[in-house]
Write an enzyme that holds these catalytic residues in place. Structure first.
Site, PDB file in Angstrom:
ATOM      1  N   LYS A 166       0.850  -1.196   0.000  1.00  0.00           N
ATOM      2  CA  LYS A 166       0.000   0.000   0.000  1.00  0.00           C
ATOM      3  C   LYS A 166       0.885   1.245   0.000  1.00  0.00           C
ATOM      4  O   LYS A 166       1.921   1.284   0.677  1.00  0.00           O
ATOM      5  CB  LYS A 166      -0.892  -0.025   1.244  1.00  0.00           C
ATOM      6  CG  LYS A 166      -1.982   1.054   1.269  1.00  0.00           C
ATOM      7  CD  LYS A 166      -2.849   0.893   2.516  1.00  0.00           C
ATOM      8  CE  LYS A 166      -3.950   1.935   2.622  1.00  0.00           C
ATOM      9  NZ  LYS A 166      -4.749   1.777   3.855  1.00  0.00           N
ATOM     10  N   SER A 197      -9.612   2.011   2.973  1.00  0.00           N
ATOM     11  CA  SER A 197      -8.702   2.713   2.096  1.00  0.00           C
ATOM     12  C   SER A 197      -7.707   1.812   1.374  1.00  0.00           C
ATOM     13  O   SER A 197      -7.094   2.231   0.399  1.00  0.00           O
ATOM     14  CB  SER A 197      -7.931   3.771   2.890  1.00  0.00           C
ATOM     15  OG  SER A 197      -7.130   3.148   3.882  1.00  0.00           O
ATOM     16  N   SER A 223      -9.875  -0.446   7.183  1.00  0.00           N
ATOM     17  CA  SER A 223      -9.283  -0.206   5.858  1.00  0.00           C
ATOM     18  C   SER A 223      -8.639  -1.412   5.206  1.00  0.00           C
ATOM     19  O   SER A 223      -8.314  -1.365   4.023  1.00  0.00           O
ATOM     20  CB  SER A 223      -8.254   0.921   5.944  1.00  0.00           C
ATOM     21  OG  SER A 223      -8.906   2.159   5.952  1.00  0.00           O
TER      22      SER A 223
END
Ligand SMILES: [Zn+2]
Lengths: 476, 476
Positions: B72, B147, B171
């Site tokens: 990420k 996210s 997330s």
């Protein structure tokens, strides 16, 4: 109307740890800009702080030396404010639960013992250093920033509003500086910024219990600046009040050149620091036994030393204060002095010519000083000669005895030789001799001086006095 | 993953081939999906060649040496840009690796690239990315969740075998549920946050996303463990991949919080979760209704704390050290304009909210109140785990929603309704697929375990997984 002055101080002391507060970068002063930095003290995204145990130890030491309560639980908080010298845009500090509270510092002013309460002492991190091409960040073409200083551990010490005069404020700060120096947690140099002080000052009608509106005075870069700024500010406030005006709660900055304070910002413009508990650090929990060990290892504090010098070494307050204020002299004295003995010659030597020379050239080896005192005591040289030997000691590696021998400075003990010198001086000044005979007795001193000069100061003045008296009596 | 490891060990496939396979798959699917912000083709091939060399010398760093991974883009990778999906960090290249990156590199894993997210991880749909929305591989008209939407979509679409995400309120789990993959939010403190660009340091955790429970457990075993650079990492006990034991559900006490099965929950999602619960019961588990009543306040509490911490963490982005400077007449306007231009709407919204809840006049009513509620939630969860071994709930109230569907930020915040509790209480929780809805969209099941009970929830998930059809993942 008469007014009482009420002063409280907020002091920052940079701790002398080898590495920074929250990372392992070096804290050495004077390195090339931005060479002592890492992701943590640069506040790079994702970096996290780790508390340096040494910084905690030093802060605990300072707290104990200030007779504070050291809390076994304290917590870090974020103080949020944006300024380019603050890498993370927040400072890690301690707000709600500081490391230490409720202490005091005692110090003498004109032989009177004063006590100032310490409200709190906490740990926090230092910001970086900005260098502006102009006067400040708003009027500069560019500003440079050096993060070497960012993250050095600081302690903030806040006093109660116990201080009643600008002079007292200065003396308090001087004593605090000395204390930090004694316990070895900081080099406390105001000129390098490792000791900084802001002051809050207000006036209230004499005897009133109600505090007046306080003004914060900043930019106090020396002890003298602290005293002068507070004197100016007290007077400014007095005039405002006497003219029926009101004091504005504000921050003012001291301008050394004009000798005035000027308004920086009013209370309404004071920043909201939006403190909240630091999520990146768990609370600080201290092992009580560890704190006890630090307490037990605390070195002698200035006031303790002052009392010891007076009691055990028979020094006057003035002498003891000198030795306390100049710890290097104090150390030397304690190395050479004899408890309960006669240390007059030693203290006179240290506070006399030696002081000036040592400040210029550094201290002499204790053994050579002992020997110097010994040969004066033995009568090998006179007291006045000892000054010449002392000067020589700063230039030469030789021992005092070797110097005396080499220079031929032994005291002249040959009475006949002295008598000859006296006769020579008197014969050389027949007119003065006549005036002396006529009753001008103060010329005696002149004759002594001339004789000492004739023997290059090598005679014992007591002997010269005696012989001169005899000779004059004979002639008169 | 075991199969890939065996093929690599047997020399039937090389790391270079694996990486090329991933790169091809990325080229095929990426124009539609947009799961990546940066694909490091060159770097990945270099690393793969090194891995193959290690294999050739029988010096593989771990059984997983040479297997590609996506990370990420809010996790720092040395020299590889780390944008946090923000214009601000468009060209930011960290000078250091996050601890988790260091650890996966030490195991020989190959970082293919950096995945898309909501800007600074603020969002639940990856729509708030400065690099465009990531689409759901099961239906490109729908969001991948967020996210960690990029990390979940990349695994679901078979672009990479596994990936790393971060989870502050859901997330990892919410996009895992939306994309039909397995995602773990570890116990707070079990994985280092060092190098992870903070959203809310008191809630953030890094975790694995993979197509299977075992793969997620393997990746977790590589990143778990205390880190001397993260003071909030608390657990030194390493996590070892368990031997799978279907008997684990025998007598297992499964807490079923009724509040998580009430209004707002989509019927098909509820049915899927209930079906798993029934199946577990049939296999010997004991279902126990529990109450997590304070979950009603979880989202409000979560938002208050996240915005407060985020407003502080993001204050350093100034347009000077990071991002692009917007010229202005004076320095303060320059900072303000640069921030205005650099941040997207959701980030601005949260900075404003966070600044508000921390401000002196609102701190007590919001931030402090939220901390109190957090304590209540934590206590309630602790009480629940005193009675049950795991808590099972749906991961999200609905399956993946349409891109652009949630225009109201408050509605978007509700997608974390079932997940934020684990972050607020610090316990571990994972999401795994448990079926599909009528549109073929994956449904996620959440299994929560007490602090440091990752092994148990993996075991239970492994049992559940056996009865569920796999809907996504990497194919050779
Ligand atoms: Zn550093």
């Amino acid at each position: 109307m008469n007014y009482d002055i009420v002063i409280g101080l907020e002091i920052h002391v940079a701790l002398l740890t080898e590495s920074k507060f929250l990372c392992s970068c070096s804290t050495a002063f004077g390195a090339a800009p931005n060479t002592q930095c890492c992701p943590v003290c640069l506040g790079l995204p994702g970096s996290l702080p780790m508390v340096n145990e040494k910084a905690v130890e030093y802060a605990v030491k300072a707290g104990l030396a200030l007779n504070c309560q050291v809390h076994h639980f304290s917590r870090f908080d974020r103080k949020n404010y944006f300024y380019p010298d603050l890498p993370k845009a927040y400072q890690i500090t301690q707000d709600t639960y500081p490391l230490c509270t409720d202490g005091y510092l005692e110090y003498y002013i004109d032989d009177q013992l004063h006590r100032t309460a310490i409200t709190r002492l906490h740990l926090e991190e230092e910001a970086g250093k900005l260098i502006h091409s102009g006067g400040s960040i708003v009027d500069s073409e560019y500003s440079l920033v050096d993060y070497n200083r960012a993250g050095i551990p600081l302690i903030e010490i806040v006093t109660a509003p116990d201080i009643t005069s600008p002079r007292q404020a200065r003396l308090f700060l001087e004593q605090l500086r000395l204390l930090m120096l004694y316990i070895g947690v900081s080099d406390v140099k105001m000129e390098e910024g490792s000791l900084r002080c802001d002051a809050n000052i207000s006036l209230k009608p004499q005897g009133s219990a109600v505090l007046g509106t306080k003004v914060e005075v900043k930019n106090l870069n020396s002890f003298r600046a602290l005293e002068r700024a507070l004197e100016y500010e007290a007077e400014r406030q007095r005039i405002v009040l006497e003219q029926g005006g009101k004091i504005r709660q504000e921050s003012r900055t001291w301008d050394e050149r004009s000798g005035r304070t000027a308004s920086m910002r009013s209370k309404a413009d004071a920043p909201d620091y939006r403190y909240f508990p630091e999520p990146d650090l768990p609370p600080l929990r201290l092992d009580p036994a560890w704190v006890e060990r630090i307490k037990a290892s605390l070195p002698e504090r200035p006031l303790e030393r002052l009392r010891r010098l007076e009691k055990e070494f028979g020094l006057s307050r003035y002498e003891a204060t000198f030795l306390v204020n100049y710890p290097d002299f104090g150390q030397l004295f304690l190395e050479l002095a004899v408890a309960g003995g006669d240390n007059r010659a030693l203290i006179n030597l240290l506070m006399g010519e030696y002081a000036g020379l040592a400040r210029e050239f550094g201290h002499l080896e204790p053994e050579r000083l002992t020997e110097l005192l010994a040969i004066v005591d033995e009568g090998l040289i006179t007291h006045s000669q000892s000054k010449a030997v002392l000067e020589e000691l700063f230039r030469s590696p030789l021992s005092p005895r070797q110097i005396v021998k080499e220079k031929g400075w032994e005291v002249l003990r040959d009475v006949e030789q002295l008598r000859e010198a006296i006769q020579g001086v008197l014969a050389g000044h027949p007119d003065l001799l006549d005036r002396y005979r006529a009753g001008e007795e103060r010329l005696f001193g002149f004759f002594v001086g001339q004789v000492m000069r004739a023997v290059q100061g090598k005679a014992d003045p007591k002997v010269v006095n005696q012989l001169l008296k005899e000779e004059l009596n004979r002639l008169v | 993953m075991r199969r890939l490891a065996q093929l690599l060990a047997a020399g039937e496939i090389t790391s270079t081939e694996l990486v090329r396979r991933c790169l091809e798959r990325i080229k095929e699917t990426e124009p539609e999906l947009n799961a990546f912000i940066t694909v490091d083709e060159e770097g990945a091939l270099v690393q793969a060649a090194q891995s193959d060399e290690r294999r050739a010398r029988s010096q593989a760093l771990s059984p997983w040496d040479g297997i590609p991974l996506a990370v990420k883009d809010n996790i720092s990778t040395k020299g590889l840009r780390t944008t946090c999906a923000s214009r601000f960090l468009r060209s930011y290249r960290p000078v250091y690796d996050a601890t988790v990156v260091e650890r996966v590199k030490r195991a020989g894993l190959i970082i293919i690239g950096k995945t898309n997210l909501d800007e600074f991880a603020m969002g639940s749909s990856t729509e708030y990315s400065a690099f465009g929305v990531t689409k759901n591989p099961h239906d490109p008209a729908r969001v991948a969740g967020g996210s960690s939407g990029g990390s979940a979509a990349a695994v679901a679409a078979g672009q990479v075998p596994w990936s790393l995400g971060t989870d502050t309120g859901g997330s990892i789990r919410q996009p895992a549920a939306f994309c039909g993959v397995v995602g773990l939010k570890p116990t707070y403190g079990r994985v280092s946050r060092y190098g992870v660009v903070a959203l809310a340091p008191s809630l953030d955790q890094v975790g694995p996303l993979a197509a299977t429970v075992e793969d997620a457990a393997i990746l977790f075993s590589l990143i778990a463990g205390a880190d001397p650079r993260d003071a909030t990492s608390t657990e030194a006990r390493p996590f070892a991949l368990p031997a799978w034991d279907p008997q684990v559900v025998q007598g297992l006490k499964v807490g079923v919080p009724e509040e998580f099965f009430s209004s707002g929950l989509h019927g098909e999602v509820e049915a899927a979760a209930r079906s798993v619960l029934r199946s577990l019961e049939e296999q010997g588990a004991v279902l126990q209704p529990i109450s997590l009543a304070s979950n009603e306040y979880a989202i409000d509490t979560y938002l208050t704390l996240v915005t407060a911490e985020a407003s502080s963490c993001l204050a350093r982005f100034d347009g000077v050290r990071y991002g692009e400077r917007v010229p202005a007449g004076d320095v303060n306007t320059m900072f303000a304009k640069s921030r205005g231009a650099g941040f997207g709407p959701e980030v601005k919204r949260r900075i404003m909210l966070g600044t508000y809840v921390l401000s002196a006049s609102h701190y007590e009513a919001y931030y402090e109140q939220a901390q109190r509620v957090r304590t209540l939630i934590r206590q309630e969860v602790a009480r629940a785990f005193a009675e049950v071994d795991v808590i099972i709930t749906p991961t999200t109230p609905t399956t993946a929603f349409r891109i652009g569907e949630k225009r109201n930020p408050l509605e978007m915040y509700l997608s974390d309704l079932y997940t934020a509790t684990a972050n607020l209480s610090g316990v571990c929780a994972l999401s795994l697929p448990c079926g599909s809805d009528a549109r073929g969209l994956p449904i996620g099941l959440q299994i929560m375990g007490n602090h440091f009970q990752e092994e148990l929830i993996f075991q239970v998930a492994h049992v559940v997984e056996a009865n569920v059809e796999r809907v996504a993942g990497f194919e050779l």
